[in-house]
Design a protein around this motif. Structure first.
Motif, PDB file in Angstrom:
ATOM      1  N   LYS A  13       0.831  -1.201   0.000  1.00  9.44           N
ATOM      2  CA  LYS A  13       0.000   0.000   0.000  1.00  9.44           C
ATOM      3  C   LYS A  13       0.869   1.255   0.000  1.00  9.44           C
ATOM      4  O   LYS A  13       1.724   1.422   0.878  1.00  9.44           O
ATOM      5  N   LEU A  14       0.632   2.109  -1.005  1.00 15.11           N
ATOM      6  CA  LEU A  14       1.421   3.328  -1.158  1.00 15.11           C
ATOM      7  C   LEU A  14       0.506   4.503  -1.456  1.00 15.11           C
ATOM      8  O   LEU A  14      -0.594   4.319  -1.986  1.00 15.11           O
ATOM      9  N   PRO A  15       0.952   5.721  -1.143  1.00 21.57           N
ATOM     10  CA  PRO A  15       0.204   6.892  -1.621  1.00 21.57           C
ATOM     11  C   PRO A  15       0.277   6.940  -3.143  1.00 21.57           C
ATOM     12  O   PRO A  15       1.237   6.442  -3.739  1.00 21.57           O
ATOM     13  N   ILE A  16      -0.735   7.526  -3.782  1.00 20.83           N
ATOM     14  CA  ILE A  16      -0.735   7.533  -5.249  1.00 20.83           C
ATOM     15  C   ILE A  16       0.439   8.337  -5.809  1.00 20.83           C
ATOM     16  O   ILE A  16       0.899   8.068  -6.913  1.00 20.83           O
ATOM     17  N   HIS A  17       0.904   9.311  -5.067  1.00 23.01           N
ATOM     18  CA  HIS A  17       2.101  10.052  -5.492  1.00 23.01           C
ATOM     19  C   HIS A  17       3.296   9.482  -4.724  1.00 23.01           C
ATOM     20  O   HIS A  17       3.635   9.953  -3.633  1.00 23.01           O
ATOM     21  N   TYR A  18       3.927   8.462  -5.308  1.00 24.17           N
ATOM     22  CA  TYR A  18       4.936   7.689  -4.582  1.00 24.17           C
ATOM     23  C   TYR A  18       6.353   7.865  -5.141  1.00 24.17           C
ATOM     24  O   TYR A  18       7.270   7.147  -4.724  1.00 24.17           O
ATOM     25  N   ASN A  19       6.556   8.788  -6.064  1.00 22.66           N
ATOM     26  CA  ASN A  19       7.867   8.915  -6.712  1.00 22.66           C
ATOM     27  C   ASN A  19       9.014   9.063  -5.722  1.00 22.66           C
ATOM     28  O   ASN A  19      10.058   8.420  -5.863  1.00 22.66           O
ATOM     29  N   ASN A  20       8.837   9.924  -4.716  1.00 15.95           N
ATOM     30  CA  ASN A  20       9.923  10.150  -3.763  1.00 15.95           C
ATOM     31  C   ASN A  20      10.202   8.905  -2.920  1.00 15.95           C
ATOM     32  O   ASN A  20      11.337   8.675  -2.499  1.00 15.95           O
ATOM     33  N   ILE A  21       9.177   8.063  -2.714  1.00 11.33           N
ATOM     34  CA  ILE A  21       9.364   6.816  -1.967  1.00 11.33           C
ATOM     35  C   ILE A  21      10.226   5.845  -2.766  1.00 11.33           C
ATOM     36  O   ILE A  21      11.167   5.239  -2.237  1.00 11.33           O
ATOM     37  N   VAL A  22       9.916   5.693  -4.062  1.00 11.02           N
ATOM     38  CA  VAL A  22      10.701   4.795  -4.917  1.00 11.02           C
ATOM     39  C   VAL A  22      12.111   5.339  -5.099  1.00 11.02           C
ATOM     40  O   VAL A  22      13.093   4.583  -5.080  1.00 11.02           O
ATOM     41  N   GLN A  23      12.238   6.650  -5.266  1.00 13.70           N
ATOM     42  CA  GLN A  23      13.563   7.254  -5.405  1.00 13.70           C
ATOM     43  C   GLN A  23      14.418   6.967  -4.170  1.00 13.70           C
ATOM     44  O   GLN A  23      15.594   6.594  -4.285  1.00 13.70           O
ATOM     45  N   GLY A  24      13.832   7.111  -2.986  1.00  9.03           N
ATOM     46  CA  GLY A  24      14.549   6.814  -1.753  1.00  9.03           C
ATOM     47  C   GLY A  24      14.945   5.353  -1.658  1.00  9.03           C
ATOM     48  O   GLY A  24      16.039   5.015  -1.188  1.00  9.03           O
ATOM     49  N   PHE A  25      14.064   4.464  -2.135  1.00  9.88           N
ATOM     50  CA  PHE A  25      14.348   3.028  -2.156  1.00  9.88           C
ATOM     51  C   PHE A  25      15.551   2.729  -3.043  1.00  9.88           C
ATOM     52  O   PHE A  25      16.411   1.909  -2.695  1.00  9.88           O
ATOM     53  N   ILE A  26      15.625   3.408  -4.185  1.00  7.16           N
ATOM     54  CA  ILE A  26      16.752   3.198  -5.108  1.00  7.16           C
ATOM     55  C   ILE A  26      18.057   3.651  -4.470  1.00  7.16           C
ATOM     56  O   ILE A  26      19.055   2.916  -4.456  1.00  7.16           O
ATOM     57  N   TYR A  27      18.071   4.860  -3.913  1.00  9.95           N
ATOM     58  CA  TYR A  27      19.294   5.360  -3.279  1.00  9.95           C
ATOM     59  C   TYR A  27      19.738   4.448  -2.128  1.00  9.95           C
ATOM     60  O   TYR A  27      20.929   4.158  -1.970  1.00  9.95           O
ATOM     61  N   LYS A  28      18.776   3.998  -1.347  1.00  7.80           N
ATOM     62  CA  LYS A  28      19.096   3.162  -0.188  1.00  7.80           C
ATOM     63  C   LYS A  28      19.750   1.858  -0.605  1.00  7.80           C
ATOM     64  O   LYS A  28      20.577   1.301   0.134  1.00  7.80           O
ATOM     65  N   ASN A  29      19.396   1.362  -1.790  1.00  4.77           N
ATOM     66  CA  ASN A  29      19.907   0.072  -2.244  1.00  4.77           C
ATOM     67  C   ASN A  29      21.035   0.198  -3.259  1.00  4.77           C
ATOM     68  O   ASN A  29      21.209  -0.659  -4.125  1.00  4.77           O
ATOM     69  N   ILE A  30      21.810   1.258  -3.154  1.00  7.19           N
ATOM     70  CA  ILE A  30      23.098   1.353  -3.828  1.00  7.19           C
ATOM     71  C   ILE A  30      24.145   1.046  -2.774  1.00  7.19           C
ATOM     72  O   ILE A  30      24.291   1.780  -1.793  1.00  7.19           O
ATOM     73  N   SER A  31      24.854  -0.044  -2.940  1.00 13.92           N
ATOM     74  CA  SER A  31      25.748  -0.531  -1.879  1.00 13.92           C
ATOM     75  C   SER A  31      27.037   0.281  -1.771  1.00 13.92           C
ATOM     76  O   SER A  31      27.630   0.360  -0.690  1.00 13.92           O
ATOM     77  N   ASP A  32      27.476   0.885  -2.872  1.00 14.58           N
ATOM     78  CA  ASP A  32      28.704   1.675  -2.870  1.00 14.58           C
ATOM     79  C   ASP A  32      28.413   3.029  -2.222  1.00 14.58           C
ATOM     80  O   ASP A  32      27.784   3.900  -2.818  1.00 14.58           O
ATOM     81  N   ASP A  33      28.889   3.213  -1.002  1.00 14.37           N
ATOM     82  CA  ASP A  33      28.561   4.422  -0.236  1.00 14.37           C
ATOM     83  C   ASP A  33      29.019   5.701  -0.922  1.00 14.37           C
ATOM     84  O   ASP A  33      28.292   6.693  -0.969  1.00 14.37           O
ATOM     85  N   SER A  34      30.239   5.689  -1.448  1.00  8.96           N
ATOM     86  CA  SER A  34      30.779   6.901  -2.062  1.00  8.96           C
ATOM     87  C   SER A  34      30.032   7.248  -3.342  1.00  8.96           C
ATOM     88  O   SER A  34      29.762   8.420  -3.629  1.00  8.96           O
ATOM     89  N   PHE A  35      29.671   6.208  -4.124  1.00 12.35           N
ATOM     90  CA  PHE A  35      28.930   6.454  -5.361  1.00 12.35           C
ATOM     91  C   PHE A  35      27.522   6.939  -5.053  1.00 12.35           C
ATOM     92  O   PHE A  35      26.999   7.830  -5.711  1.00 12.35           O
ATOM     93  N   ARG A  36      26.898   6.359  -4.025  1.00 10.09           N
ATOM     94  CA  ARG A  36      25.563   6.796  -3.615  1.00 10.09           C
ATOM     95  C   ARG A  36      25.588   8.261  -3.183  1.00 10.09           C
ATOM     96  O   ARG A  36      24.720   9.048  -3.569  1.00 10.09           O
ATOM     97  N   GLU A  37      26.592   8.628  -2.409  1.00  2.41           N
ATOM     98  CA  GLU A  37      26.708  10.020  -1.961  1.00  2.41           C
ATOM     99  C   GLU A  37      26.956  10.949  -3.136  1.00  2.41           C
ATOM    100  O   GLU A  37      26.395  12.054  -3.207  1.00  2.41           O
ATOM    101  N   PHE A  38      27.794  10.507  -4.082  1.00  2.66           N
ATOM    102  CA  PHE A  38      28.074  11.317  -5.269  1.00  2.66           C
ATOM    103  C   PHE A  38      26.805  11.587  -6.062  1.00  2.66           C
ATOM    104  O   PHE A  38      26.528  12.717  -6.458  1.00  2.66           O
ATOM    105  N   LEU A  39      26.004  10.533  -6.290  1.00  3.21           N
ATOM    106  CA  LEU A  39      24.771  10.700  -7.052  1.00  3.21           C
ATOM    107  C   LEU A  39      23.769  11.576  -6.318  1.00  3.21           C
ATOM    108  O   LEU A  39      23.143  12.465  -6.903  1.00  3.21           O
TER     109      LEU A  39
END
Length: 243
Positions: A13-39
Motif C-alpha cells: 500500500k502506497l500513496p498515489i504520489h509515490y515517486n519520492n518513496i521509490v527514489q529513496g528506495f533506489i538510493y538506499k539500495n546502492i551498496s557503494d557508499d561513495s557512489f551513492r553520496e556522489f549521485l
C-alpha cells in the motif's frame, strides 16, 4: 542499460504520489557508499547543470485504487524499470536487491523475484517508444519579479527542442562526443497523449504519457532509452521503452 525488476509483495500500500518513496528506495539500495553520496549530493556536471543520469518507471502490476484515502495497493507482484547510461549504477542496484533479505518499500517487505536486462542496442535511427513514466519539459521564467514554471505539451515545438537540448547536455556530461546534432521526437498520435499531474514532495509537476516517435542520432537515442528524456528523470519522470 535498462532493467525490469519484478518484486513479490503482499498488498503493498502506497500513496498515489509515490515517486519520492521509490527514489529513496533506489538510493538506499546502492551498496557503494561513495557512489551513492556522489549521485545524491552532486551528480555528473555539465556547465552549470548536474545530471544523475538515471531514471525509473511508474510501478506496474495489478492494483486497487482507493480514491478516498488516495492510495494504491499492489496485490501480489509489482514491477519497476530502472535505467542508466552508467552500467555500474544499474548493476550495483540489482545486486544489492538480489543479496538483500530485508527489502522494504515504505516499511513494507518485498522480495526480488526476477530481473530482465535490456542493453539498449540501437540499430535504427527511427523508433517508436512508449512512456513508462510521464515526460516532463518546462522552462522557468521571471514574471513581475516572481518565478513561474511553464510546462510544454508534446504538440509544442519546444517539447522536442527541450528534450534534444537535454540529451546533448547529458552526452557532454559523460564525455560522449561522437554524437551527431540530429534528434526529433513527436507524438505518434497527438489525440492519444494523456496529461498526468504528479505531486513530488508537495510540488505539482505536469507530464505526458503515450507513444512517441523518435528520429535521430543513435547515441542520443541510446542515452534517451538509458537515462530518460526531458527533465526530472531521477525523480521518476521520462522513462521510456521501445515499443
Amino acid at each position: 542499460m535498462q532493467a525490469k525488476l519484478l518484486f513479490q509483495c503482499d498488498n503493498l500500500k502506497l500513496p498515489i504520489h509515490y515517486n519520492n518513496i521509490v527514489q529513496g528506495f533506489i538510493y538506499k539500495n546502492i551498496s557503494d557508499d561513495s557512489f551513492r553520496e556522489f549521485l545524491h549530493e552532486k551528480g555528473f556536471e555539465y556547465e552549470k547543470r548536474t545530471f544523475k543520469l538515471f531514471t525509473f518507471s511508474d510501478l506496474m502490476g495489478r492494483y486497487d485504487f482507493n480514491k478516498q484515502d488516495k492510495t494504491i495497493t499492489f496485490k501480489n507482484e509489482v514491477s519497476l524499470v530502472i535505467g542508466s547510461i552508467v552500467d555500474d549504477f544499474t548493476n550495483d542496484f540489482i545486486n544489492s536487491c538480489l543479496k538483500s533479505n530485508d527489502l522494504r518499500l515504505k516499511g513494507q517487505k518485498i522480495k526480488l523475484k526476477g530481473v530482465e536486462i535490456d542493453n539498449d542496442n540501437i540499430e535504427n535511427e527511427s523508433i517508436v517508444v512508449k512512456t513508462l513514466s510521464p515526460v516532463v519539459t518546462y522552462s522557468t521564467v521571471n514574471i513581475e519579479g516572481s518565478k513561474k514554471t511553464i510546462y510544454y505539451s508534446p504538440n509544442d515545438t519546444l517539447f522536442s527542442k527541450q528534450i534534444k537540448r537535454n540529451l546533448i547536455k547529458k552526452a557532454e556530461a559523460i564525455g560522449y562526443n561522437d554524437y551527431k546534432d540530429r534528434f526529433n521526437i513527436y507524438p505518434l498520435d497527438e489525440k492519444k497523449m494523456r496529461k498526468r499531474i504528479t505531486k513530488y514532495k508537495g510540488l505539482i509537476i505536469n507530464g505526458w504519457n503515450g507513444l512517441l516517435k523518435i528520429e535521430g542520432d543513435k547515441t542520443l537515442i541510446k542515452i534517451a532509452l538509458s537515462c530518460g528524456i526531458g527533465a526530472k528523470n531521477s525523480q521518476g519522470f521520462g522513462c521510456i521503452t521501445v515499443l
